[in-house]
Scaffold this motif. Structure first.
Motif, PDB file in Angstrom:
ATOM      1  N   SER A  28     -31.632  30.022  11.697  1.00 31.06           N
ATOM      2  CA  SER A  28     -30.981  30.863  12.693  1.00 31.06           C
ATOM      3  C   SER A  28     -30.350  29.996  13.769  1.00 31.06           C
ATOM      4  O   SER A  28     -30.948  29.032  14.250  1.00 31.06           O
ATOM      5  N   ASP A  29     -29.116  30.298  14.123  1.00 36.89           N
ATOM      6  CA  ASP A  29     -28.409  29.509  15.116  1.00 36.89           C
ATOM      7  C   ASP A  29     -28.899  29.835  16.515  1.00 36.89           C
ATOM      8  O   ASP A  29     -29.340  30.945  16.800  1.00 36.89           O
ATOM      9  N   ALA A  30     -28.785  28.848  17.406  1.00 31.56           N
ATOM     10  CA  ALA A  30     -29.116  29.051  18.810  1.00 31.56           C
ATOM     11  C   ALA A  30     -27.980  29.810  19.481  1.00 31.56           C
ATOM     12  O   ALA A  30     -26.881  29.914  18.937  1.00 31.56           O
ATOM     13  N   PRO A  31     -28.221  30.358  20.679  1.00 30.34           N
ATOM     14  CA  PRO A  31     -27.164  31.085  21.384  1.00 30.34           C
ATOM     15  C   PRO A  31     -25.937  30.221  21.578  1.00 30.34           C
ATOM     16  O   PRO A  31     -26.040  29.024  21.871  1.00 30.34           O
ATOM     17  N   ASP A  32     -24.750  30.806  21.403  1.00 29.84           N
ATOM     18  CA  ASP A  32     -23.508  30.070  21.578  1.00 29.84           C
ATOM     19  C   ASP A  32     -23.126  30.079  23.047  1.00 29.84           C
ATOM     20  O   ASP A  32     -22.602  31.052  23.561  1.00 29.84           O
ATOM     21  N   LEU A  33     -23.400  28.976  23.724  1.00 34.90           N
ATOM     22  CA  LEU A  33     -23.061  28.847  25.139  1.00 34.90           C
ATOM     23  C   LEU A  33     -22.158  27.642  25.350  1.00 34.90           C
ATOM     24  O   LEU A  33     -22.084  27.082  26.438  1.00 34.90           O
ATOM     25  N   SER A  34     -21.450  27.245  24.309  1.00 33.63           N
ATOM     26  CA  SER A  34     -20.721  25.984  24.358  1.00 33.63           C
ATOM     27  C   SER A  34     -19.253  26.131  24.726  1.00 33.63           C
ATOM     28  O   SER A  34     -18.579  25.135  24.936  1.00 33.63           O
ATOM     29  N   ARG A  35     -18.737  27.342  24.784  1.00 32.97           N
ATOM     30  CA  ARG A  35     -17.312  27.488  25.031  1.00 32.97           C
ATOM     31  C   ARG A  35     -16.984  27.156  26.480  1.00 32.97           C
ATOM     32  O   ARG A  35     -17.535  27.765  27.403  1.00 32.97           O
ATOM     33  N   PRO A  36     -16.067  26.225  26.724  1.00 31.96           N
ATOM     34  CA  PRO A  36     -15.727  25.867  28.097  1.00 31.96           C
ATOM     35  C   PRO A  36     -15.209  27.064  28.871  1.00 31.96           C
ATOM     36  O   PRO A  36     -14.429  27.865  28.369  1.00 31.96           O
ATOM     37  N   GLY A  37     -15.669  27.198  30.108  1.00 37.74           N
ATOM     38  CA  GLY A  37     -15.173  28.257  30.975  1.00 37.74           C
ATOM     39  C   GLY A  37     -15.849  29.593  30.786  1.00 37.74           C
ATOM     40  O   GLY A  37     -15.630  30.507  31.562  1.00 37.74           O
ATOM     41  N   ARG A  38     -16.691  29.716  29.762  1.00 36.60           N
ATOM     42  CA  ARG A  38     -17.266  31.020  29.480  1.00 36.60           C
ATOM     43  C   ARG A  38     -18.123  31.526  30.639  1.00 36.60           C
ATOM     44  O   ARG A  38     -18.136  32.709  30.938  1.00 36.60           O
ATOM     45  N   THR A  39     -18.834  30.617  31.297  1.00 39.22           N
ATOM     46  CA  THR A  39     -19.748  31.034  32.343  1.00 39.22           C
ATOM     47  C   THR A  39     -19.031  31.540  33.576  1.00 39.22           C
ATOM     48  O   THR A  39     -19.650  32.101  34.451  1.00 39.22           O
ATOM     49  N   ALA A  40     -17.708  31.337  33.673  1.00 39.80           N
ATOM     50  CA  ALA A  40     -16.982  31.772  34.862  1.00 39.80           C
ATOM     51  C   ALA A  40     -16.280  33.095  34.645  1.00 39.80           C
ATOM     52  O   ALA A  40     -15.660  33.616  35.563  1.00 39.80           O
ATOM     53  N   GLU A  41     -16.344  33.645  33.443  1.00 44.42           N
ATOM     54  CA  GLU A  41     -15.607  34.853  33.132  1.00 44.42           C
ATOM     55  C   GLU A  41     -16.525  36.056  33.206  1.00 44.42           C
ATOM     56  O   GLU A  41     -17.305  36.334  32.308  1.00 44.42           O
ATOM     57  N   GLY A  42     -16.402  36.788  34.309  1.00 44.19           N
ATOM     58  CA  GLY A  42     -17.154  38.030  34.438  1.00 44.19           C
ATOM     59  C   GLY A  42     -18.593  37.855  34.841  1.00 44.19           C
ATOM     60  O   GLY A  42     -19.329  38.823  34.935  1.00 44.19           O
ATOM     61  N   ASP A  43     -19.045  36.650  35.031  1.00 44.22           N
ATOM     62  CA  ASP A  43     -20.438  36.415  35.408  1.00 44.22           C
ATOM     63  C   ASP A  43     -20.547  36.138  36.895  1.00 44.22           C
ATOM     64  O   ASP A  43     -19.730  35.444  37.472  1.00 44.22           O
ATOM     65  N   ARG A  44     -21.578  36.640  37.491  1.00 48.47           N
ATOM     66  CA  ARG A  44     -21.937  36.189  38.816  1.00 48.47           C
ATOM     67  C   ARG A  44     -22.711  34.886  38.671  1.00 48.47           C
ATOM     68  O   ARG A  44     -23.174  34.540  37.591  1.00 48.47           O
ATOM     69  N   ALA A  45     -22.861  34.164  39.768  1.00 47.81           N
ATOM     70  CA  ALA A  45     -23.441  32.831  39.702  1.00 47.81           C
ATOM     71  C   ALA A  45     -24.832  32.830  39.079  1.00 47.81           C
ATOM     72  O   ALA A  45     -25.127  32.023  38.184  1.00 47.81           O
ATOM     73  N   LEU A  46     -25.704  33.724  39.536  1.00 48.88           N
ATOM     74  CA  LEU A  46     -27.068  33.715  39.030  1.00 48.88           C
ATOM     75  C   LEU A  46     -27.124  34.127  37.567  1.00 48.88           C
ATOM     76  O   LEU A  46     -27.961  33.640  36.801  1.00 48.88           O
ATOM     77  N   GLU A  47     -26.236  35.023  37.153  1.00 45.56           N
ATOM     78  CA  GLU A  47     -26.187  35.419  35.750  1.00 45.56           C
ATOM     79  C   GLU A  47     -25.776  34.256  34.868  1.00 45.56           C
ATOM     80  O   GLU A  47     -26.317  34.059  33.775  1.00 45.56           O
ATOM     81  N   ALA A  48     -24.797  33.468  35.337  1.00 44.99           N
ATOM     82  CA  ALA A  48     -24.356  32.306  34.576  1.00 44.99           C
ATOM     83  C   ALA A  48     -25.497  31.314  34.416  1.00 44.99           C
ATOM     84  O   ALA A  48     -25.711  30.760  33.334  1.00 44.99           O
ATOM     85  N   LEU A  49     -26.225  31.085  35.496  1.00 43.20           N
ATOM     86  CA  LEU A  49     -27.362  30.164  35.430  1.00 43.20           C
ATOM     87  C   LEU A  49     -28.452  30.691  34.514  1.00 43.20           C
ATOM     88  O   LEU A  49     -29.021  29.948  33.708  1.00 43.20           O
ATOM     89  N   ALA A  50     -28.768  31.979  34.641  1.00 42.25           N
ATOM     90  CA  ALA A  50     -29.831  32.565  33.832  1.00 42.25           C
ATOM     91  C   ALA A  50     -29.493  32.481  32.348  1.00 42.25           C
ATOM     92  O   ALA A  50     -30.335  32.101  31.522  1.00 42.25           O
ATOM     93  N   ARG A  51     -28.276  32.835  31.997  1.00 37.93           N
ATOM     94  CA  ARG A  51     -27.877  32.806  30.587  1.00 37.93           C
ATOM     95  C   ARG A  51     -27.960  31.389  30.018  1.00 37.93           C
ATOM     96  O   ARG A  51     -28.499  31.169  28.918  1.00 37.93           O
ATOM     97  N   THR A  52     -27.439  30.427  30.781  1.00 39.03           N
ATOM     98  CA  THR A  52     -27.419  29.061  30.277  1.00 39.03           C
ATOM     99  C   THR A  52     -28.813  28.459  30.245  1.00 39.03           C
ATOM    100  O   THR A  52     -29.157  27.690  29.334  1.00 39.03           O
ATOM    101  N   ALA A  53     -29.645  28.781  31.227  1.00 41.32           N
ATOM    102  CA  ALA A  53     -31.003  28.227  31.263  1.00 41.32           C
ATOM    103  C   ALA A  53     -31.838  28.718  30.083  1.00 41.32           C
ATOM    104  O   ALA A  53     -32.485  27.924  29.392  1.00 41.32           O
TER     105      ALA A  53
END
Length: 257
Positions: free
Chosen positions: A1-26
């Motif tokens: 099973s693949d790990a979550p895809d969090l590798s796309r550049p810029g993805r964390t800035a699209e529609g995410d608030r700061a804490l959501e971006a951190l939580a998802r990536t962490a």
């Protein structure tokens, strides 16, 4: 099973608030490290040079999100956030703002209600871990210091094996760890971090993030040039000792707590 895809550049800035971006990536960093454990082992390209349990590409993504935190936060025009920021900058005493509960709630809500969960049940099954197990391995907090103030007399300590990611949000701090040996105490890894806007070199951003390992007490002292704030995100290994981040020094020394 693949790990979550969090590798796309810029993805964390699209529609995410700061804490959501951190939580998802962490949480994605934890899951991917667990999914790929045994795959990298002694492979220096895949395992962290410190701790050797975090998958380096995933850990680097977390660092990039922290480094871009100011740009992400600009998407959040919540006036309440601005009011809190002004309040914290005027605080005459050090403040420790525990964001862990909110951090974990964001991840749990996404898993429960999101149409595209960051961590799927397939991910959890593949690593024999529950979502609560992952939530218990994540912490997030904000350390706010007045000009010239420091985190002493409180001790900031994590279990051995923890990775503590930090980012200066504004102001300037001197950061270091304490090494005790033979009745003596010395500073180790001392660094000064100054936000570019505070040093006259720019108009935003707190400089690059950093990572420290758990096991030793760490301290922050605000440079005597104005208030400062540090955001920390803590990632714990699968097997860890449940210790709180903040200790009262008297309690640690065996005195009255």
């Amino acid at each position: 099973s693949d790990a979550p895809d969090l590798s796309r550049p810029g993805r964390t800035a699209e529609g995410d608030r700061a804490l959501e971006a951190l939580a998802r990536t962490a949480v994605g960093t934890l899951v991917e490290s667990d999914v790929r454990r045994g795959e990298y082992g002694a492979n220096s390209d895949g395992s962290s040079s410190q701790g050797r349990w975090l998958y380096d590409p995933a850990a680097k993504r977390l660092e990039r999100v922290l480094d871009r935190l100011d740009a992400i936060a600009e998407d959040d025009d919540d006036e309440a956030c601005g009011q809190w920021l002004r309040f914290m900058k005027r605080s005459p005493s050090p403040m420790f703002v525990d964001l862990t509960g909110r951090f974990r709630d964001i991840i749990a809500a996404n898993h429960r209600d999101g149409g595209a969960p960051w961590v799927t049940n397939e991910h959890l099954d593949s690593v024999d871990m529950t979502l609560d197990g992952y939530l218990g391995r994540l912490r997030c907090h904000l350390i706010v210091l007045p000009s010239g103030g420091g985190t002493a007399p409180l001790s900031l300590v994590e279990s051995a094996g923890a990775h503590v990611y930090g980012r200066l949000l504004y102001g300037g701090v001197t950061r270091y760890r304490l090494v005790r040996s033979g009745g003596t105490t010395r500073r180790a890894g001392e660094r000064r971090e100054v936000a570019p806007s505070s040093s006259g070199e720019g108009t935003g951003g707190g400089g690059p993030s950093w990572v420290q390992l758990g096991g030793l007490e760490r301290r922050y002292e605000a440079v005597d040039m104005g208030p400062a704030a540090v955001l920390e995100v803590v990632l714990m290994p699968r097997l860890w000792q449940d210790l709180p981040t903040v200790f009262d020094r008297a309690t640690v020394a065996g005195g009255p707590g």
